[in-house]
Each structure stands twice: as structure tokens, then as C-alpha cells.
Design a protein around this motif. Sequence first.
Motif, short mmCIF file in Angstrom:
data_model
loop_
_atom_site.label_atom_id
_atom_site.label_comp_id
_atom_site.label_asym_id
_atom_site.label_seq_id
_atom_site.Cartn_x
_atom_site.Cartn_y
_atom_site.Cartn_z
N GLN A 148 0.91 -1.20 -0.04
CA GLN A 148 -0.03 0.10 0.02
C GLN A 148 0.89 1.21 -0.07
O GLN A 148 0.43 2.30 -0.65
N TYR A 149 1.94 1.14 0.59
CA TYR A 149 2.71 2.30 0.66
C TYR A 149 4.11 2.57 -0.30
O TYR A 149 4.81 3.49 -0.22
N PHE A 150 4.32 1.64 -0.96
CA PHE A 150 5.37 1.49 -1.59
C PHE A 150 5.02 1.69 -3.16
O PHE A 150 4.38 0.81 -3.97
N THR A 151 5.45 2.96 -3.80
CA THR A 151 5.20 3.38 -5.07
C THR A 151 6.42 2.78 -6.12
O THR A 151 7.50 3.14 -5.44
N PRO A 152 5.87 2.38 -7.16
CA PRO A 152 7.21 1.82 -7.90
C PRO A 152 8.22 2.84 -8.25
O PRO A 152 7.80 3.80 -8.80
N ARG A 153 9.34 2.38 -8.09
CA ARG A 153 10.53 3.23 -8.50
C ARG A 153 10.43 3.96 -9.98
O ARG A 153 10.80 5.11 -10.05
N PRO A 154 10.27 3.14 -10.76
CA PRO A 154 10.25 3.61 -12.24
C PRO A 154 9.23 4.82 -12.49
O PRO A 154 9.66 5.87 -13.06
N LEU A 155 7.97 4.80 -11.62
CA LEU A 155 7.11 5.61 -11.75
C LEU A 155 7.50 6.91 -11.12
O LEU A 155 7.37 8.05 -11.43
N ILE A 156 8.28 6.61 -10.06
CA ILE A 156 8.87 7.70 -9.00
C ILE A 156 9.76 8.46 -9.88
O ILE A 156 9.85 9.80 -9.84
N GLY A 177 5.40 7.63 3.50
CA GLY A 177 5.61 6.24 3.39
C GLY A 177 7.23 5.92 3.53
O GLY A 177 7.52 6.23 4.44
N THR A 178 7.63 5.21 2.70
CA THR A 178 9.34 5.06 3.05
C THR A 178 10.33 6.12 2.18
O THR A 178 11.31 5.66 2.06
N ALA A 179 9.45 7.19 1.92
CA ALA A 179 10.16 8.46 1.61
C ALA A 179 11.05 8.29 0.08
O ALA A 179 11.84 8.79 -0.23
N GLY A 180 10.09 7.44 -0.73
CA GLY A 180 10.89 7.13 -2.09
C GLY A 180 11.01 8.45 -2.96
O GLY A 180 11.80 8.77 -3.83
N PHE A 181 9.85 9.27 -2.73
CA PHE A 181 10.02 10.72 -3.68
C PHE A 181 10.90 11.60 -3.38
O PHE A 181 11.63 12.10 -4.10
N LEU A 182 11.01 11.70 -2.02
CA LEU A 182 12.03 12.52 -1.45
C LEU A 182 13.57 12.11 -1.94
O LEU A 182 14.18 12.86 -2.19
N ALA A 225 11.46 4.72 6.72
CA ALA A 225 11.82 5.99 5.84
C ALA A 225 13.02 6.76 6.35
O ALA A 225 13.74 7.10 5.59
N LEU A 226 12.97 6.71 7.66
CA LEU A 226 14.26 7.43 8.43
C LEU A 226 15.68 6.62 7.94
O LEU A 226 16.46 7.31 7.53
N MET A 227 15.49 5.50 8.17
CA MET A 227 16.65 4.72 7.52
C MET A 227 16.97 4.66 5.99
O MET A 227 18.15 5.00 5.70
N ASN A 228 15.97 4.96 5.33
CA ASN A 228 16.24 4.97 3.93
C ASN A 228 16.99 6.26 3.78
O ASN A 228 17.77 6.36 2.79
N CYS A 229 16.53 7.39 4.09
CA CYS A 229 17.09 8.70 4.03
C CYS A 229 18.51 8.67 4.58
O CYS A 229 19.33 9.19 3.91
N LEU A 230 18.78 8.17 5.55
CA LEU A 230 20.05 8.28 6.40
C LEU A 230 21.11 7.23 5.32
O LEU A 230 22.09 7.79 5.11
N LEU A 231 20.59 6.18 4.74
CA LEU A 231 21.63 5.45 3.80
C LEU A 231 21.82 6.33 2.60
O LEU A 231 22.70 5.97 1.78
N HIS A 232 20.93 7.27 2.26
CA HIS A 232 21.21 8.00 1.01
C HIS A 232 21.73 9.33 1.34
O HIS A 232 21.73 10.28 0.59
N GLY A 233 22.27 9.60 2.63
CA GLY A 233 22.90 10.73 2.89
C GLY A 233 22.26 12.03 3.10
O GLY A 233 22.40 13.13 3.02
N MET A 234 20.74 11.77 3.49
CA MET A 234 19.81 12.62 3.94
C MET A 234 19.65 12.77 5.31
O MET A 234 18.87 11.80 5.94
N GLU A 235 19.87 13.81 5.96
CA GLU A 235 19.93 13.73 7.42
C GLU A 235 18.48 14.57 8.05
O GLU A 235 18.09 14.07 8.94
N GLY A 236 18.23 15.72 7.52
CA GLY A 236 17.04 16.37 8.10
C GLY A 236 17.36 17.04 9.08
O GLY A 236 18.54 17.20 9.66
N ASP A 237 16.36 17.56 9.91
CA ASP A 237 16.63 18.11 11.35
C ASP A 237 16.63 17.15 12.32
O ASP A 237 16.99 16.20 12.09
#
Length: 485
Positions: A148-156, A177-182, A225-237
Motif C-alpha cells: 500500500q505504501y510502496f510506490t514503484p520506483r520507475p514511476l517515481i 511512506g518509505t520516502a521514495g519521492f524525497l 523511511a528514516l533509515m532509507n534517508c540516512l542511507l542516502h545521505g539525507m539527515e534532515g533536522d
Amino acid sequence: MTTSDIVQKLWNLCDVLRDDGINYTNYVTELVLLLFIKMEHENTESGLLQAHKLPEYARWPEFTSRSGLNLLNHYKSSLLKLSQSTDSLIAAVYADAQTSLKEPRHLEQLIKSLDSIDWFSAKQDGLGDLYEGLLEKNASETKSGAGQYFTPRPLIDAIVELIQPQAGETIQDPAAGTAGFLIAADTFIRGKTDNLYDLPEAKRRFQINKAYLGMELVSSTRRLALMNCLLHGMEGDDEGVVHIGNTLGSAGSSLPKSDIILSNPPFGTAKGGGGPTRDDLTFATSNKQLAFLQHIVRHLKDGGRAAVVLPDNVLFESGVGADIRRDLMDKCRVHTILRLPTGIFYAQGVKTNVLFFQKVSQAATKSTQEVWVYDMRANAPKFGKRTPLTRGHFDDFKLCFGEDANGRSARQDQGEAGRFRRFSRDWITSEKGDSLDIAWLKDENAEDAADLPEPSVLAREAVEELNAAVEELEAILAELGGEPA
């Protein structure tokens, strides 16, 4: 080992853990809880971090040096303490964290598997890609929930490529969701800026800490989502890139206005959140997608652009649905609609679209003068495991869309036999009653009973529509001073 090899190796371990009653989603969550500790250890050892963020009891050697019940008990105790950490990010990653593991040997297997990964090579190949590979496998293997919360990566990727985010812009996803768009937006910008090294230090820090913001209702999904962002070098606030909260409640009204909003609001009736409780939206509705659409319009900056995945009912629903669409077309230039094929989401049978629009102003009227519609649904392949969706499937649409992110490129109406057509606002009003559910191609597969959704899917959709109607009627009754039945 390649990233896909590591994904497969970690995934195969799940089959072993299923004997312990661990399902796919629990397994990915379990990996996250350990991966954060392993990542912090590796970053400190390599000098990327000057000091440990985690307390001594939760550092990687504390787990690799233990075994048996001693290990499992120490792990359980550590999760509880980390959930109470004074560090906001650590507390967020470990919020309500509990292990599903019952056998100490299974925890040992997980730790050994993570310890055997060549961390340097994995980072070179992209730890973020490794993690997203696990999320995608989880979504495809799980028949409900994760899909329900995973948007296909090719579409993103196709959406982000057309929206063209730029360094310095703020980008929001109110249903993260798991922060795919961001993450895709960040990847796009990194690709244009030599992994941010072309930017001055201040702008580089902005991209890492302030450019992206998401909100997610479910804490376990936010953890992913937080782990996904951290592994991609996105820290946020201090709370990370994705905050916990209900966008359709008071937390959503406090989100800032953004230059870009990219989102795939949850389908159907979302669990755990109840109906929208916002009092700052123009139109009261129990339909969550219509409420999300209003939030997006309200929280776009003037001149800002958005791309939103929405089900068909948002395009044709009458009553308040039509009012919200008219309001959207007044305040924004709704320039492009992509009719997506069925079967690309793991929630089978869902018919969806992508709306591309640019905000003019909150007070504007008649901003939309024409809408271009691309029909990717009629006579489309039967997407699924045997025919996966790829980026190449969007090539023709991207060519038709053009190079301008706001849909102002020169375009050609392909006529009744083509997939890309222009419709004036006057025609939409007079002929469609402001419905944006516009189709003209005869779908040769439409009458094939085998292509229809499962009866359970149709029944669930009917129940959701009836529940929404009851909520609407009860709200009207309450306004009139009557008591609900």
C-alpha cells in the motif's frame, strides 16, 4: 558482491527466520534496528563520524561479542533504552521498537550476515539502493500492507525527472511512506551537482538538512523511511527528514509551504488515523485523498509545482469532490494528467492517475485553461511480476510532456487514435461537469473478465465508498444539530 547479490543474501535469510514466525515486514524492520547500529559503527570507524552517537551498551561490538540468551536479552534491553533516548533521531528510529525474534540463534544469524557485508564495497555500490531493494522485495512479497505504501520506483523516477527539482528548493511529501519521492528528488539533484560538491558549503548543508520534509502517520513505516534517508545521505533536522504525525490533523496544518510537493496519498481508508480533522481546509470531506489534495494546494508556494498520484474516484466524485476540483483548477494550472495502467501497484485493481499542476495563488481564479491527458492505461501490458514496470514504459509520455517542468513546452494533440490529447477548461465544464476522468481510447482488454479485480477487491472498494458516504451524512446531520444513528 553486487548490491543485488547482497539483497538476495539478506532476503534468503528471511526464509530461515520464518520458522521463528517472522514475516517479511517484521524481517525488514528487524534489519533496520540492527542496520542503524552497524552503520553508526562503520561511520565512526572510518572517521566519517567524530564521536559515537549511540551509548556504549548499543554499539556494534556489544552485539558481536555476545551469543545465546545473553545476546537476545541484551538486544531487547537495548531497544527499550534506545526508544527512550534524549537524541530525537535515535528515539524516532527506535520508537516502540520490539524484536519479533524468539530464538537467540536467529539473532546471531542476522548479526553475522550484516557483519559479513563488505561495508566499503556496499557503500560504493549504494547502501541506499541495497535497502530499497529490500523494501521493494517486501512490497512485492506482501499481498497487503507493505504494497500500500510502496510506490514503484520507475514511476517515481519518471515523475521526478519531469518535475526537475533544483538545488535550493524545498520539497515535501505529506504522505511519505518509505520516502521514495524525497530520495528520488535528492538523487536527481545530486546527479546535477556532482553529488552536491558543485555547491557552496552552505547550500550543501541546506540540501542535507533542510531541503526535504515528509510526514508519516505510522511509526513503523516512518522508521523504514528514516533509515532509507540516512542511507542516502539525507539527515534532515533533529527529527530526521520524515516527521511523525497525521497530515490530515493539526500536525499537517503546521507543515511549511514548499516549492515542490510530490506524493502518493494512501489508497482507500487508511488505518489508524480516522477521518480528516483539519479545520483550515476549504471543503470538509471524509475522503482522505480529497483532503490530501487540498493540503497540497494550500501548502504549495505561489509558483510551486506538484505531482500527485490519485485514484480515479478523486477525478470523478460528485458533490464536494467536484467543488474541490473546481477550486484546484482555479488556484492552480492543472496542465497534465497521466492515466496509469492497472497492476503497477501491489494493491491490485486500483486505477490511478498522476496530476501535474502549478500553484498560481490561493486567491486566483480560472488558472486552468486547458488540460492535457496522456492515456497509458488503455491497451497497456498486463503489469505484474512477469511484466514488471520499467522506466522505459514512460519514455513516450516524457516525450509528449516536454522539457518544461510546468508543462509549457510545445505540445501536439494526437487526436482520437492517439494517447495524448488536449481538453479545454470550457469543454471539461460543459461536457464533463468538471470531472477530470477523461478517456477516449477503446480498451481492447476492458471486457476481458480475467482482467477484472478480484471480487474481494471490488467488495472492499464498495465498503469503503459506503463508509465514506455514511461519514459524510453523519457530518451533515451533526451540523444540523441531529444525533447520529
